[in-house]
Design a protein around this motif. Structure first.
Motif, mmCIF file in Angstrom:
data_model
loop_
_atom_site.group_PDB
_atom_site.id
_atom_site.type_symbol
_atom_site.label_atom_id
_atom_site.label_comp_id
_atom_site.label_asym_id
_atom_site.label_seq_id
_atom_site.Cartn_x
_atom_site.Cartn_y
_atom_site.Cartn_z
ATOM 1 N N LYS A 262 0.863 -1.180 0.000
ATOM 2 C CA LYS A 262 0.000 0.000 0.000
ATOM 3 C C LYS A 262 0.902 1.233 0.000
ATOM 4 O O LYS A 262 1.135 1.868 1.032
ATOM 5 N N ASP A 263 1.430 1.528 -1.181
ATOM 6 C CA ASP A 263 2.332 2.675 -1.288
ATOM 7 C C ASP A 263 2.063 3.422 -2.589
ATOM 8 O O ASP A 263 1.069 3.154 -3.278
ATOM 9 N N GLU A 266 1.209 1.412 -5.789
ATOM 10 C CA GLU A 266 0.105 0.448 -5.832
ATOM 11 C C GLU A 266 -0.800 0.666 -7.053
ATOM 12 O O GLU A 266 -1.140 -0.288 -7.755
ATOM 13 N N HIS A 303 2.140 0.565 7.536
ATOM 14 C CA HIS A 303 3.280 1.313 7.016
ATOM 15 C C HIS A 303 3.683 0.692 5.681
ATOM 16 O O HIS A 303 3.797 -0.533 5.572
ATOM 17 N N ALA A 304 3.916 1.532 4.697
ATOM 18 C CA ALA A 304 4.226 1.034 3.352
ATOM 19 C C ALA A 304 5.479 0.172 3.331
ATOM 20 O O ALA A 304 5.573 -0.772 2.536
ATOM 21 N N ASP A 307 4.656 -3.454 4.696
ATOM 22 C CA ASP A 307 3.679 -4.248 3.946
ATOM 23 C C ASP A 307 4.312 -5.407 3.160
ATOM 24 O O ASP A 307 3.744 -6.510 3.117
#
Length: 343
Positions: A262-263, A266, A303-304, A307
């Motif tokens: 999730k950054d 994505e 936190h990216a 992940d």
């Protein structure tokens, strides 16, 4: 656990406890090494590793560049062990990653890096190994014995030790909090083994693994594990790179697994997953942003940069099941042994 479980599965299920053990016992060593890096203030770092450990190094390269603005370049161990050349690494930091700490080429490059002026930090599950002996600082992975040939918990503990080192160096409280929460997140992740992706793979023997940024390292590790434990031909690409040629292989039902954190990458990764699905591929993606590809359940960490760690835990749970379904013992892959020593 049951007596019928493979050793690999037992070790995958042990990942949350192994990380908890690292968090409980590894702090002093990691903070000392982080203090030394901060004092050195390197303009760049280098990494020395092979196999799964090299995928850890790739993950740390992206993490360091995103978090600290400090690039990490991979250097070939053969430069020291085969070609006997010296590198000028004055003022830099060398991260050496090896579960066993025994491979002669890794040890020789770490020794040469230290002699060439680098602050040398070893990450190993064997703190009395030859690699530790040629390094300034050693980060014990505290993963415990790993008996299955396929590295799982040592890979995860290497990633945690490395990102923890960077978080301490950068004094990043948000990242440190996410790291401290990992055991609970991983407990959920190792029980998520993506049955829909397993079913879709069927009898196919070729697959693409995709990632972007730090998750690209996880894609590399996933492709290695498909080959190592399932004898499936798997290739790993950046989701940007796959469109520059490899996409031509894709035909109807071609399996693709896209691993997204999730950054900031994505949405772009989900977009490529959709493009491949529109070309007829059977695409799974760890994101809910895709429209054509199928989404896989994931455990986000808040936190990216952490992940990717839960992503690989779920992948390990899945790939062990695929190997078993194909009648392959993932604990003893053909042609392989636990410790690979190269020069």
């Amino acid at each position: 656990m049951t007596a019928s479980q493979t050793q690999m599965r037992r070790e995958v299920l042990e990942i949350p406890a192994a990380v908890d053990r690292l968090l409980g016992n590894g702090g002093d060593d990691i903070r000392r090494a982080a203090d030394a890096i901060r004092a050195r203030a390197p303009n760049y770092m280098v990494s020395v590793a092979r196999g799964s450990s090299d995928h850890v190094a790739t993950y740390l390269k992206y993490a360091s560049e995103l978090l600290m603005g400090t690039p990490i370049a991979s250097i070939g161990p053969s430069i020291a062990s085969i070609y006997n050349r010296k590198l000028n690494l004055d003022g830099s930091v060398c991260l050496s990653v090896s579960q066993s700490g025994k491979s002669p080429d890794i040890v020789e490059m770490a020794r040469m890096a230290r002699e060439g002026g680098a602050l040398s930090i070893a990450m190993t599950n064997n703190p009395s190994s030859p690699l530790a002996q040629v390094s300034d600082y050693t980060l014990d992975l505290h993963a415990g014995p790993e008996l299955s040939v396929a590295a799982t918990k040592t890979f995860v503990n290497s990633t945690v030790a490395g990102i923890w080192l960077l978080a301490e160096w950068g004094e990043d409280e948000a990242l440190l909090k996410a790291i401290s929460d990992l055991p609970g997140k991983l407990e959920k992740a190792v029980h998520t083994d993506w049955p829909e992706a397993r079913a879709a793979l069927g009898g196919r023997n070729s697959i693409f693994c995709l990632g972007r940024g730090p998750a690209y390292a996880i894609s590399n590790e996933a492709a290695l594990k498909f080959k190592e434990t399932c004898q499936i031909h798997a290739e790993s690409y950046s989701s940007a790179e796959v469109l520059h040629g490899p996409v031509s292989i894709v035909d109807g039902g071609f399996p693709v697994i896209a691993l997204a954190a999730k950054d900031a990458a994505e949405e772009a990764l989900a977009g490529v997953a959709d493009q491949l699905a529109e070309k007829g591929a059977t695409v799974f993606v760890t994101s809910d942003k895709a429209q054509q590809a199928s989404s896989l359940q994931v455990t986000r960490t808040g936190h990216a940069l952490t992940d990717p760690i839960t992503l690989i835990a779920s992948f390990y749970a899945m790939v062990e099941r695929i190997a078993a379904s194909r009648g392959i013992n993932p604990d003893a892959p053909r042609h392989l042994k636990k410790v690979t020593e190269t020069v």
